[in-house]
Enzyme design. Structure first.
Site, PDB file in Angstrom:
ATOM      1  N   HIS A   1     -11.847  -3.086   5.532  1.00  0.00           N
ATOM      2  CA  HIS A   1     -10.760  -3.683   6.290  1.00  0.00           C
ATOM      3  C   HIS A   1     -10.383  -3.773   7.805  1.00  0.00           C
ATOM      4  O   HIS A   1     -10.871  -3.103   8.706  1.00  0.00           O
ATOM      5  CB  HIS A   1      -9.866  -2.107   5.302  1.00  0.00           C
ATOM      6  CG  HIS A   1      -9.855  -2.249   4.219  1.00  0.00           C
ATOM      7  ND1 HIS A   1     -10.865  -1.424   3.280  1.00  0.00           N
ATOM      8  CD2 HIS A   1      -9.633  -3.399   3.209  1.00  0.00           C
ATOM      9  CE1 HIS A   1     -10.483  -1.999   1.804  1.00  0.00           C
ATOM     10  NE2 HIS A   1      -9.862  -2.684   1.766  1.00  0.00           N
ATOM     11  N   GLY A   2      -8.872  -4.353   8.048  1.00  0.00           N
ATOM     12  CA  GLY A   2      -8.716  -4.157   9.001  1.00  0.00           C
ATOM     13  C   GLY A   2      -9.401  -5.504  10.164  1.00  0.00           C
ATOM     14  O   GLY A   2     -10.043  -6.399   9.814  1.00  0.00           O
TER      15      GLY A   2
ATOM     16  N   GLU B   1     -12.026  -0.215  -8.118  1.00  0.00           N
ATOM     17  CA  GLU B   1     -13.213  -0.284  -7.069  1.00  0.00           C
ATOM     18  C   GLU B   1     -14.208   0.552  -6.804  1.00  0.00           C
ATOM     19  O   GLU B   1     -14.704   1.823  -7.037  1.00  0.00           O
ATOM     20  CB  GLU B   1     -12.704   0.274  -5.328  1.00  0.00           C
ATOM     21  CG  GLU B   1     -13.640  -0.355  -4.813  1.00  0.00           C
ATOM     22  CD  GLU B   1     -12.784  -0.577  -3.146  1.00  0.00           C
ATOM     23  OE1 GLU B   1     -13.420  -0.071  -2.060  1.00  0.00           O
ATOM     24  OE2 GLU B   1     -11.728  -0.240  -3.143  1.00  0.00           O
TER      25      GLU B   1
ATOM     26  N   SER C   1       0.780  -1.103  -0.120  1.00  0.00           N
ATOM     27  CA  SER C   1      -0.144  -0.130   0.117  1.00  0.00           C
ATOM     28  C   SER C   1       0.618   0.943   0.268  1.00  0.00           C
ATOM     29  O   SER C   1       1.679   1.048   0.403  1.00  0.00           O
ATOM     30  CB  SER C   1      -1.008   0.363   1.198  1.00  0.00           C
ATOM     31  OG  SER C   1      -0.478   0.383   2.059  1.00  0.00           O
TER      32      SER C   1
ATOM     33  N   CYS D   1      -4.517  -9.094   4.751  1.00  0.00           N
ATOM     34  CA  CYS D   1      -2.967  -8.312   4.890  1.00  0.00           C
ATOM     35  C   CYS D   1      -3.519  -8.491   6.832  1.00  0.00           C
ATOM     36  O   CYS D   1      -2.380  -8.674   7.141  1.00  0.00           O
ATOM     37  CB  CYS D   1      -3.164  -6.660   4.741  1.00  0.00           C
ATOM     38  SG  CYS D   1      -2.203  -5.709   5.696  1.00  0.00           S
TER      39      CYS D   1
ATOM     40  N   ASN E   1      -7.941 -10.368  -1.399  1.00  0.00           N
ATOM     41  CA  ASN E   1      -6.399  -9.323  -0.666  1.00  0.00           C
ATOM     42  C   ASN E   1      -6.443 -10.326   1.184  1.00  0.00           C
ATOM     43  O   ASN E   1      -8.160 -10.036   1.745  1.00  0.00           O
ATOM     44  CB  ASN E   1      -6.945  -7.810  -0.281  1.00  0.00           C
ATOM     45  CG  ASN E   1      -6.741  -7.335  -1.596  1.00  0.00           C
ATOM     46  OD1 ASN E   1      -6.489  -8.205  -3.260  1.00  0.00           O
ATOM     47  ND2 ASN E   1      -6.429  -6.009  -1.835  1.00  0.00           N
TER      48      ASN E   1
ATOM     49  N   ASP F   1      -2.041  -1.184  -3.879  1.00  0.00           N
ATOM     50  CA  ASP F   1      -2.908  -1.580  -2.783  1.00  0.00           C
ATOM     51  C   ASP F   1      -3.316  -0.250  -2.923  1.00  0.00           C
ATOM     52  O   ASP F   1      -2.858   0.776  -2.066  1.00  0.00           O
ATOM     53  CB  ASP F   1      -2.382  -2.394  -1.905  1.00  0.00           C
ATOM     54  CG  ASP F   1      -3.586  -2.759  -1.288  1.00  0.00           C
ATOM     55  OD1 ASP F   1      -5.294  -3.274  -1.762  1.00  0.00           O
ATOM     56  OD2 ASP F   1      -4.266  -3.785   0.166  1.00  0.00           O
TER      57      ASP F   1
END
Length: 294
Positions: free
Chosen positions: A178-179, A134, A49, A232, A230, A82
């Site tokens: 995310h996260g 996106e 990223s 992470c 994806n 990213d």
């Protein structure tokens, strides 16, 4: 081999599996990803990223290293920026040799999203670099953004968006975020929306926020048409937990030996995920021991 995402994702699209896209920030993670891909006969995508590029994984170091390592294996390896929001970050990635770029203009209105993706596509495609876009918005898990249907990809807009932008694959918002999700929470995904998007677009689709989504959701997402996932947070958390365990069990371990042990731990995580999403084995076939022809 060093490659863009385009061909590997179209192969995944045509053969109904997904490719793992893993965020990496150092040599040990890069080695673990590429060695896992080679051993699993699987394609792999390495994500970095803009924040990671600026904080630690400097592109002028990471890109040449990844390209050189990729050229030592027989499976396709892509390097992708990213969530490239700003043009200067995307241009830096292209200049340093990234093979793919992801344009994240999802927080803008439709026309501005299209304008930004088209601008990047014009820059990237002439250089053989693939472009991911996106539509809809994959937010932050801690804010419960994934469950806000206002953020989900609009099926009616998707066909026009792809046609006008020329993107090679599309990240869709169907309920992930995310996260890290709140403890014990598994997101509910809109598989019917995903089915409609796949039917309408007939192209590679991307799932962001794969971490914490749950294995059953991941498997079902692949079944319904996701071709790039994806990862992470889960990868980073697993790596940290492995490092702490190694240090607890071997407090006197040398630094290099710890990195070697950590690489093996990362490879176990990566290989399990590759097998789960069906990418293992596509880039190998049984050796033919018959006579060689002139």
């Amino acid at each position: 081999m060093y490659a863009s995402m385009k061909d590997m994702l179209w192969h995944a699209h045509e053969n109904h599996y997904a490719v793992m896209a893993i965020n990496v920030v150092n040599m040990e993670q890069v080695k673990a990803c590429i060695e896992s891909a080679e051993e699993e006969a699987s394609a792999v995508i390495l994500n970095i990223s803009p924040r990671q590029m600026k904080a630690h994984a400097y592109p002028y170091i990471m890109a040449p290293m990844i390209k050189n390592l990729a050229e030592t294996v027989r499976v396709p390896v892509a390097l992708n920026i990213d969530h490239g929001v700003n043009m200067e970050d995307i241009e830096t990635a292209i200049h340093c040799g990234y093979s793919s770029v992801m344009v994240d203009a999802s927080s803008y209105e439709l026309e501005e999203n299209i304008r930004r993706v088209r601008a990047v596509a014009a820059l990237a495609h002439d250089r053989g670099i693939s472009v991911e876009a996106e539509l809809g918005h994959v937010g932050v898990a801690a804010n419960a953004d994934g469950q806000n249907e206002d953020y989900y990809t609009n099926v009616a807009q998707a066909e026009e968006f792809v046609k006008r932008t020329g993107c090679d694959c599309l990240a869709v918002a169907i309920g992930t975020a995310h996260g890290s999700y709140p403890k014990n929470m598994i997101p509910k995904l809109d598989f019917e929306r995903l089915r409609e998007l796949k039917e309408k677009l007939n192209m590679p689709l991307v799932l962001h926020g794969g971490s914490g989504a749950g294995e059953e959701n991941i498997k079902k997402a692949v079944l319904y048409g996701i071709n790039k996932i994806n990862v992470c947070t889960d990868f980073m958390d697993d790596t940290k937990a492995s490092m702490l365990k190694i240090l607890e069990e071997q407090p006197d371990i040398q630094y290099m030996e710890m990195n070697e042990a950590l690489e093996e731990s990362m490879k176990r995580f990566i290989k399990h995920f590759m097998r789960m999403i069906g990418s293992s084995g596509w880039y190998a076939f049984e050796r033919d021991n018959g006579p060689e022809l002139d």
